[in-house]
Design an enzyme around this catalytic site. Structure first.
Site, PDB file in Angstrom:
ATOM      1  N   LYS A   1       1.848  11.113  10.074  1.00  0.00           N
ATOM      2  CA  LYS A   1       2.615   9.908   9.696  1.00  0.00           C
ATOM      3  C   LYS A   1       2.553  10.046   8.010  1.00  0.00           C
ATOM      4  CE  LYS A   1       1.683   5.495   9.243  1.00  0.00           C
ATOM      5  NZ  LYS A   1       1.817   4.795   7.852  1.00  0.00           N
ATOM      6  N   ASN A   2       1.262   9.970   7.500  1.00  0.00           N
ATOM      7  CA  ASN A   2       1.169   9.594   6.127  1.00  0.00           C
ATOM      8  C   ASN A   2       1.504  10.947   5.443  1.00  0.00           C
ATOM      9  OD1 ASN A   2       0.779   6.943   6.663  1.00  0.00           O
ATOM     10  ND2 ASN A   2      -1.303   6.983   6.312  1.00  0.00           N
TER      11      ASN A   2
ATOM     12  N   ARG B   1       6.305   1.256   3.547  1.00  0.00           N
ATOM     13  CA  ARG B   1       5.534   1.411   2.370  1.00  0.00           C
ATOM     14  C   ARG B   1       5.899   2.504   1.481  1.00  0.00           C
ATOM     15  NH1 ARG B   1       2.790  -1.804  -0.805  1.00  0.00           N
ATOM     16  NH2 ARG B   1       1.317  -0.580  -2.228  1.00  0.00           N
TER      17      ARG B   1
ATOM     18  N   ARG C   1      -1.730  -5.019  -2.288  1.00  0.00           N
ATOM     19  CA  ARG C   1      -1.277  -3.688  -2.108  1.00  0.00           C
ATOM     20  C   ARG C   1      -0.216  -3.519  -3.356  1.00  0.00           C
ATOM     21  NH1 ARG C   1       0.910  -1.220   3.381  1.00  0.00           N
ATOM     22  NH2 ARG C   1      -0.400   0.397   2.543  1.00  0.00           N
ATOM     23  N   PRO C   2      -0.886  -3.613  -4.468  1.00  0.00           N
ATOM     24  CA  PRO C   2      -0.050  -3.529  -5.783  1.00  0.00           C
ATOM     25  C   PRO C   2       0.236  -2.166  -6.107  1.00  0.00           C
ATOM     26  CG  PRO C   2      -2.435  -4.081  -6.460  1.00  0.00           C
ATOM     27  CD  PRO C   2      -2.357  -4.076  -4.930  1.00  0.00           C
ATOM     28  N   ILE C   3       1.101  -1.753  -7.088  1.00  0.00           N
ATOM     29  CA  ILE C   3       1.235  -0.434  -7.341  1.00  0.00           C
ATOM     30  C   ILE C   3       1.134  -0.082  -8.920  1.00  0.00           C
ATOM     31  CG2 ILE C   3       2.999   0.258  -5.498  1.00  0.00           C
ATOM     32  CD1 ILE C   3       5.274  -0.362  -7.405  1.00  0.00           C
ATOM     33  N   ASP C   4       0.291  -1.014  -9.231  1.00  0.00           N
ATOM     34  CA  ASP C   4      -0.048  -0.813 -10.971  1.00  0.00           C
ATOM     35  C   ASP C   4      -0.158   0.673 -11.292  1.00  0.00           C
ATOM     36  OD1 ASP C   4      -2.304  -1.613  -9.328  1.00  0.00           O
ATOM     37  OD2 ASP C   4      -3.234  -1.576 -11.378  1.00  0.00           O
TER      38      ASP C   4
ATOM     39  N   ASP D   1      -8.091   3.079   8.095  1.00  0.00           N
ATOM     40  CA  ASP D   1      -7.116   3.069   9.271  1.00  0.00           C
ATOM     41  C   ASP D   1      -7.686   3.170  10.418  1.00  0.00           C
ATOM     42  OD1 ASP D   1      -5.202   2.890   7.135  1.00  0.00           O
ATOM     43  OD2 ASP D   1      -4.608   5.117   7.359  1.00  0.00           O
TER      44      ASP D   1
ATOM     45  N   ILE E   1     -11.523  -1.320   1.450  1.00  0.00           N
ATOM     46  CA  ILE E   1     -10.250  -0.883   0.669  1.00  0.00           C
ATOM     47  C   ILE E   1      -9.204  -2.016   0.632  1.00  0.00           C
ATOM     48  CG2 ILE E   1      -8.202   0.879   0.983  1.00  0.00           C
ATOM     49  CD1 ILE E   1     -11.172   2.328   0.682  1.00  0.00           C
TER      50      ILE E   1
ATOM     51  N   ARG F   1       5.611   2.439  14.434  1.00  0.00           N
ATOM     52  CA  ARG F   1       5.691   3.092  13.145  1.00  0.00           C
ATOM     53  C   ARG F   1       4.693   4.355  12.946  1.00  0.00           C
ATOM     54  NH1 ARG F   1       5.194  -1.788   8.596  1.00  0.00           N
ATOM     55  NH2 ARG F   1       7.062  -1.667   7.894  1.00  0.00           N
TER      56      ARG F   1
HETATM   57  N1  EPU Z   1      -4.335  -0.118  -4.983  1.00  0.00           N
HETATM   58  C1  EPU Z   1      -4.021  -0.549  -6.392  1.00  0.00           C
HETATM   59  N2  EPU Z   1      -2.894  -0.271  -7.146  1.00  0.00           N
HETATM   60  C2  EPU Z   1      -2.360   0.685  -6.989  1.00  0.00           C
HETATM   61  C3  EPU Z   1      -2.291   1.390  -5.732  1.00  0.00           C
HETATM   62  C4  EPU Z   1      -3.393   1.154  -4.816  1.00  0.00           C
HETATM   63  O1  EPU Z   1      -4.894  -1.776  -6.570  1.00  0.00           O
HETATM   64  O2  EPU Z   1      -1.389   1.028  -7.913  1.00  0.00           O
HETATM   65  C5  EPU Z   1      -5.329  -0.488  -4.126  1.00  0.00           C
HETATM   66  C6  EPU Z   1      -4.500  -1.036  -3.172  1.00  0.00           C
HETATM   67  O3  EPU Z   1      -4.164  -2.340  -3.004  1.00  0.00           O
HETATM   68  C7  EPU Z   1      -5.499  -0.912  -1.830  1.00  0.00           C
HETATM   69  C8  EPU Z   1      -6.226   0.443  -2.357  1.00  0.00           C
HETATM   70  O4  EPU Z   1      -5.889   0.711  -3.833  1.00  0.00           O
HETATM   71  O5  EPU Z   1      -6.448  -1.875  -2.047  1.00  0.00           O
HETATM   72  C9  EPU Z   1      -5.849   1.704  -1.417  1.00  0.00           C
HETATM   73  O6  EPU Z   1      -4.429   1.881  -1.429  1.00  0.00           O
HETATM   74  P1  EPU Z   1      -3.979   3.242  -1.708  1.00  0.00           P
HETATM   75  O7  EPU Z   1      -2.807   3.399  -2.582  1.00  0.00           O
HETATM   76  O8  EPU Z   1      -4.813   4.234  -1.476  1.00  0.00           O
HETATM   77  O9  EPU Z   1      -3.195   3.129  -0.102  1.00  0.00           O
HETATM   78  P2  EPU Z   1      -1.453   3.316   0.198  1.00  0.00           P
HETATM   79  O10 EPU Z   1      -1.252   4.546  -0.570  1.00  0.00           O
HETATM   80  O11 EPU Z   1      -0.836   2.202  -0.092  1.00  0.00           O
HETATM   81  C10 EPU Z   1      -1.954   4.872   2.015  1.00  0.00           C
HETATM   82  C11 EPU Z   1      -1.784   4.812   3.652  1.00  0.00           C
HETATM   83  C12 EPU Z   1      -2.470   3.722   4.217  1.00  0.00           C
HETATM   84  C13 EPU Z   1      -3.929   3.905   3.997  1.00  0.00           C
HETATM   85  C14 EPU Z   1      -4.324   4.048   2.655  1.00  0.00           C
HETATM   86  C15 EPU Z   1      -5.737   4.330   2.234  1.00  0.00           C
HETATM   87  C16 EPU Z   1       0.680   5.625   3.442  1.00  0.00           C
HETATM   88  C17 EPU Z   1       2.220   5.468   3.422  1.00  0.00           C
HETATM   89  N3  EPU Z   1      -0.364   4.644   3.614  1.00  0.00           N
HETATM   90  O12 EPU Z   1      -1.637   3.638   1.509  1.00  0.00           O
HETATM   91  O13 EPU Z   1      -2.115   4.109   5.703  1.00  0.00           O
HETATM   92  O14 EPU Z   1      -4.620   2.959   4.784  1.00  0.00           O
HETATM   93  O15 EPU Z   1      -3.435   5.104   2.013  1.00  0.00           O
HETATM   94  O16 EPU Z   1      -6.187   5.362   3.113  1.00  0.00           O
HETATM   95  O17 EPU Z   1       0.242   6.945   3.255  1.00  0.00           O
HETATM   96  C18 EPU Z   1      -1.723   3.337   7.960  1.00  0.00           C
HETATM   97  O18 EPU Z   1      -1.399   4.596   7.975  1.00  0.00           O
HETATM   98  O19 EPU Z   1      -1.821   2.397   8.758  1.00  0.00           O
HETATM   99  C19 EPU Z   1      -1.762   2.765   6.722  1.00  0.00           C
HETATM  100  C20 EPU Z   1      -1.974   1.480   6.146  1.00  0.00           C
END
Ligand code: EPU
Length: 415
Positions: free
Chosen positions: A22-23, A92, A121-124, A304, A326, A396
């Site tokens: 998926k990811n 997401r 889950r911010p995207i900063d 996960d 995380i 999903r």
């Molecule tokens: N984070 C920030 N700022 C950012 C981005 C992330 O503070 O700009 C923080 C997040 O809030 C979180 C941590 O960093 O606390 C990890 O976030 P990351 O960006 O690594 O995760 P993600 O890209 O949102 C992906 C997977 C998740 C998986 C995580 C960690 C996808 C679509 N999602 O999420 O998958 O848990 O990496 O491995 O690829 C799932 O499949 O169930 C799932 C949630």
């Protein structure tokens, strides 16, 4: 919203096959629009997240053909349009259109993404990286406009090794002018798979899978063939299920190295494993030892899979602990396990699971994707009937879950 009904206590066995990740596919589909020709992708899982990305692509006038596990994406006639919250909130990974549309057009208008509610889950970090590449960002309520006359390669240091930010910045940098270096990049196998996909189209990315990714910008990306890697989280889910209930369950089509951290913990718990080149055979032991896990970025124990393993910890002879580092809100499944009779305490980011307990079937709620999968395992372990509400979350990320589990002996129905 769908419901899953399970009759627990059945022994499982036979073979179960793992689908495409998926990811990976949720990064690959938005990445495909960077291509100037068509792309051909194999081992595509049939998931609601994939359907939702297809809807966004079609809205952008991108042609998407799907035949079983093969997908062809033809972006030749696409138009760049604003992606509203109705489309972006469905999942997401809609945030990957930020990187790909910015990389292709230098302009993207998109609402904040959705996804499982497991923390803030911010995207900063994504936005900071786009700015470093020369983009200007305007926020208007829930909508962001990200634009640049020209993206110029630069050095970007990620404060945290974020999966999403690493992929998004690769997408934005693929066609940027000059060289981009992402330091403290995430190393998850899905990142390598997306980078390989881009390289197959003619991108020049090196170092994916290490913490330093180098991207030399190119002007044109050509047609390619690509294969999605097996889903390591689905694989881990099936191995844990086998550890709970099976006599020689063969989990096929996986890359065992991708779930090493889980396999080590299962060995520590006393679970019998035979690990082959692309399969794992797993059997239920007489007793389970309690274990402690801490979630970490890859190759550490994946967040996960912590919810999934929690359902097995309930059976262990003693206290197991989970430290979730995380996300700040990924223990909702534990409260549902309590409804089934588990003895559990949550203190901040740490969960204590006091075993062994006999679970009893009841009505529970899937609060997110992996919580839902963890409850499927718990329902299959438990005595009696379990009803899992909000089962759409599970669809999903798990292809044909009901059919796959029925084939190995589970009594499970989707309504
Ligand atoms: N984070 C920030 N700022 C950012 C981005 C992330 O503070 O700009 C923080 C997040 O809030 C979180 C941590 O960093 O606390 C990890 O976030 P990351 O960006 O690594 O995760 P993600 O890209 O949102 C992906 C997977 C998740 C998986 C995580 C960690 C996808 C679509 N999602 O999420 O998958 O848990 O990496 O491995 O690829 C799932 O499949 O169930 C799932 C949630």
């Amino acid at each position: 919203m769908h419901i899953i009904n399970i009759t627990g206590g059945k022994k499982l066995g036979g073979e179960i096959s793992v689908s495409g990740a998926k990811n990976s596919i949720v990064g690959i589909m938005p990445a495909a629009i960077l291509c100037d020709e068509d792309v051909n992708i194999y081992n595509v899982p049939s998931l609601s997240d994939v359907e939702n990305l297809k809807t966004i692509l079609e809205y952008l006038n991108v042609n998407v053909e799907i035949k079983e596990d093969y997908m062809r994406i033809i972006p030749n006639n696409m138009t760049n349009k604003p992606i509203n919250s109705e489309l972006s909130k469905k999942l997401r990974a809609s945030y990957y259109f930020m990187g790909s549309l910015l990389g292709k057009y230098g302009h993207v208008e998109i609402s904040f993404p959705g996804g499982c509610v497991i923390g803030a889950r911010p995207i900063d970090l994504h936005l900071k990286g786009f700015k470093a590449l020369g983009a200007k960002i305007t926020e208007d309520g829930d909508t962001m406009i990200i634009e640049a006359d020209e993206l110029i390669g630069t050095n970007i240091y990620l404060d945290f090794a974020s999966v999403g930010a690493t992929i998004n910045l690769m997408l934005a940098a693929v066609k940027a002018k000059g060289k981009t270096i992402i330091e403290n990049a995430a190393k998850e196998p899905e990142i390598v798979n997306v980078a390989t996909f881009l390289n197959n189209m003619g991108a020049r990315i090196s170092g994916a899978g290490t913490n330093r990714i180098k991207i030399e910008g190119v002007d044109y990306l050509h047609s390619c063939f690509h294969e999605v890697i097996p889903d390591r989280i689905e694989a881990g889910t099936f191995v844990v299920l086998g550890a709970a209930l099976s006599d020689n369950l063969k989990v096929k089509n996986l890359i065992p190295e991708h779930i090493n951290s889980l396999l080590e913990k299962l060995r520590e718990m006393g679970v019998g494993l035979e690990v082959g080149p692309d399969y794992v055979i797993v059997s239920k032991p007489e007793h389970y030892n309690p274990v402690d896990i801490q979630t970490l970025v890859y190759p550490g124990f994946p967040t996960d899979l912590q919810q999934i393993l929690a359902s097995l910890m309930v059976l262990a002879d003693g206290t197991s602990t989970i430290d979730e580092t995380i996300y700040e809100n990924r223990f909702q499944n534990l409260y549902e396990l309590v409804k089934m009779g588990a003895r559990i305490k949550v203190e901040g980011e740490r969960g204590y699971i006091y075993g062994p307990t006999k679970l009893k079937g009841t009505t529970v709620m899937a609060t997110d994707l992996r919580a839902g999968a963890a409850l499927v395992i718990a329902g299959l372990i438990a005595d009696g009937q379990t009803e899992i509400q909000n089962a759409d979350y599970i669809l999903r990320g798990y292809e044909n879950i009901v059919e796959k589990l029925s084939n190995i002996g589970a009594t499970i129905v989707l309504k």
